[in-house]
Design a protein around this motif. Structure first.
Motif, PDB file in Angstrom:
ATOM      1  N   ILE A 214       1.120   3.579  -0.511  1.00 24.17           N
ATOM      2  CA  ILE A 214       0.334   3.307  -1.712  1.00 24.17           C
ATOM      3  C   ILE A 214      -1.000   2.690  -1.306  1.00 24.17           C
ATOM      4  O   ILE A 214      -1.041   1.567  -0.805  1.00 24.17           O
ATOM      5  CB  ILE A 214       1.067   2.356  -2.675  1.00 24.17           C
ATOM      6  CG1 ILE A 214       2.527   2.771  -2.865  1.00 24.17           C
ATOM      7  CG2 ILE A 214       0.367   2.307  -4.020  1.00 24.17           C
ATOM      8  CD1 ILE A 214       3.521   1.933  -2.109  1.00 24.17           C
TER       9      ILE A 214
ATOM     10  N   LEU B 235       1.771   7.702  -3.041  1.00 20.25           N
ATOM     11  CA  LEU B 235       1.706   7.364  -4.460  1.00 20.25           C
ATOM     12  C   LEU B 235       0.269   7.015  -4.819  1.00 20.25           C
ATOM     13  O   LEU B 235      -0.341   6.147  -4.186  1.00 20.25           O
ATOM     14  CB  LEU B 235       2.635   6.185  -4.775  1.00 20.25           C
ATOM     15  CG  LEU B 235       4.106   6.358  -4.401  1.00 20.25           C
ATOM     16  CD1 LEU B 235       4.922   5.161  -4.875  1.00 20.25           C
ATOM     17  CD2 LEU B 235       4.679   7.654  -4.975  1.00 20.25           C
TER      18      LEU B 235
ATOM     19  N   ILE C  97      -2.200   5.378  -7.347  1.00 27.17           N
ATOM     20  CA  ILE C  97      -2.169   4.420  -8.459  1.00 27.17           C
ATOM     21  C   ILE C  97      -2.986   4.898  -9.651  1.00 27.17           C
ATOM     22  O   ILE C  97      -2.778   4.431 -10.786  1.00 27.17           O
ATOM     23  CB  ILE C  97      -2.649   3.024  -8.032  1.00 27.17           C
ATOM     24  CG1 ILE C  97      -4.122   3.051  -7.604  1.00 27.17           C
ATOM     25  CG2 ILE C  97      -1.773   2.463  -6.924  1.00 27.17           C
ATOM     26  CD1 ILE C  97      -4.729   1.680  -7.390  1.00 27.17           C
TER      27      ILE C  97
ATOM     28  N   ASP D  86      -1.022   9.363 -10.437  1.00 28.80           N
ATOM     29  CA  ASP D  86       0.411   9.608 -10.578  1.00 28.80           C
ATOM     30  C   ASP D  86       0.892   9.000 -11.889  1.00 28.80           C
ATOM     31  O   ASP D  86       0.497   7.894 -12.262  1.00 28.80           O
ATOM     32  CB  ASP D  86       1.188   8.993  -9.410  1.00 28.80           C
ATOM     33  CG  ASP D  86       1.092   9.844  -8.156  1.00 28.80           C
ATOM     34  OD1 ASP D  86       0.502  10.941  -8.234  1.00 28.80           O
ATOM     35  OD2 ASP D  86       1.589   9.414  -7.103  1.00 28.80           O
TER      36      ASP D  86
ATOM     37  N   LEU E 122       4.396   1.817  -8.376  1.00 25.99           N
ATOM     38  CA  LEU E 122       3.164   2.258  -9.018  1.00 25.99           C
ATOM     39  C   LEU E 122       2.663   1.231 -10.023  1.00 25.99           C
ATOM     40  O   LEU E 122       1.479   0.873 -10.039  1.00 25.99           O
ATOM     41  CB  LEU E 122       3.387   3.603  -9.714  1.00 25.99           C
ATOM     42  CG  LEU E 122       3.224   4.858  -8.851  1.00 25.99           C
ATOM     43  CD1 LEU E 122       3.640   6.098  -9.645  1.00 25.99           C
ATOM     44  CD2 LEU E 122       1.787   5.004  -8.368  1.00 25.99           C
TER      45      LEU E 122
END
Length: 319
Positions: A8, A142, A144, A147, A217
């Motif tokens: 992330i 992922l 932020i 997604d 997330l």
């Protein structure tokens, strides 16, 4: 056991994220707490590791009775919580979760998370070098900003596609932001989920990974969206905020506990204190396809007032 690695990226430095994550965890935990529910901090104290050096140990009880989805409430005890233990040697952390009660719903369930933070866009390969990993594991990036998260947790003010920081000038985040944004850092999370029940193992482990993905997330989005609240805070200030919000949260969920000791240990320049883990977020209401949901129960719409650092100081002065 199902092992996945999540990466992330954030438009921050690892040094900034050190403060931002501690602030976000404390604020989010307080927001999610109400009478008899929420995140109880049992321990928060310095810890020395022979390999990783000085760091911080935390133990939390995440009270979940009313936060569980309806299908889970039907098969778990009325008083239910998850014990979370974390060993933080920033920029490396270990988090282990386990069921605190022996119950038929989660007889052999555990989550183990290793985290490393680096100032890059997530392009470090084999960052964990773990002998415990047998064979290849899935790596998921992922985003932020782009997604999707569950609709019930969406807040337009926390959407990185629209948020712009007044203090740092960062944001909104556009398509392809990870390739051209500076500064940038990445949270590398190696997540192992184990549920040793024949016939259910694969489906439960996949479902838990989906929940963890959503939690990661949401937590990272909030850390960026709240940057103007914590930007500029020193470690001493954020530790004080952490201590005061933890005490207020314990009081809010109806616990009579001694004052929590939150302290920092001396560390070398290249080593920093770590956040406990990603913020705890209520599990989703979607039942796995192998469990039939009971009748829908009404959900509480009210949330406790969020305490900011100035508000906590004013309350302390009034007392």
């Amino acid at each position: 056991m199902l092992i996945k690695e999540y990466r992330i990226c954030m438009p921050l430095t690892t040094e900034e994220y050190r403060v931002g994550q501690l602030y976000t965890i404390s604020k989010h935990s307080h927001q999610e707490s109400e009478k008899g529910e929420g995140v109880e901090v049992v321990k928060n104290e310095p810890h020395e590791d022979p390999v990783h050096g000085p760091g911080q140990f935390t133990e939390k009880r995440v009270h979940l009775s009313s936060k569980l989805p309806s299908w889970a409430r039907a098969v778990t005890p009325r008083i239910f919580y998850i014990t979370e233990k974390a060993w933080n040697y920033y920029p490396y952390t270990i988090t282990a979760d386990g069921c605190s009660l022996q119950c038929s719903f989660l007889p052999k369930f555990s989550i183990y998370i290793e985290t490393k933070y680096e100032d890059n866009c997530g392009d470090s390969e084999n960052i964990f070098h773990s002998d415990k990993i047998l064979g290849d594991h899935e790596v998921s990036f992922l985003d932020i900003a782009f997604d999707e998260i569950p609709e019930r947790y969406y807040r337009s003010l926390e959407d990185p596609r629209f948020f712009s920081s007044a203090k740092t000038g960062r944001g909104p985040l556009r398509e392809g932001w990870r390739q051209h944004t500076k500064p940038i850092m990445c949270s590398y999370k190696l997540v192992s989920v184990k549920f040793e029940v024949w016939g259910l193992q694969t489906r439960v482990e996949q479902f838990v990974h989906k929940v963890i993905r959503d939690i990661l997330l949401i937590g990272h989005r909030q850390a960026f969206a709240w940057v103007d609240e914590w930007c500029g805070m020193t470690m001493e200030e954020v530790r004080r905020y952490e201590r005061e919000t933890q005490e207020a949260t314990n009081e809010l969920i109806g616990l009579v506990a001694p004052t929590i000791s939150v302290s920092e240990v001396g560390q070398p320049t290249a080593t920093h204190s770590a956040p406990a883990s990603a913020p705890s977020t209520p599990l989703g209401d979607e039942a796995p396809d192998f469990l039939a949901p009971p009748k829908t129960r009404p959900r509480k719409k009210s949330a406790p007032e969020t305490l900011t650092l100035p508000a906590l100081r004013e309350r302390a002065s009034a007392e």
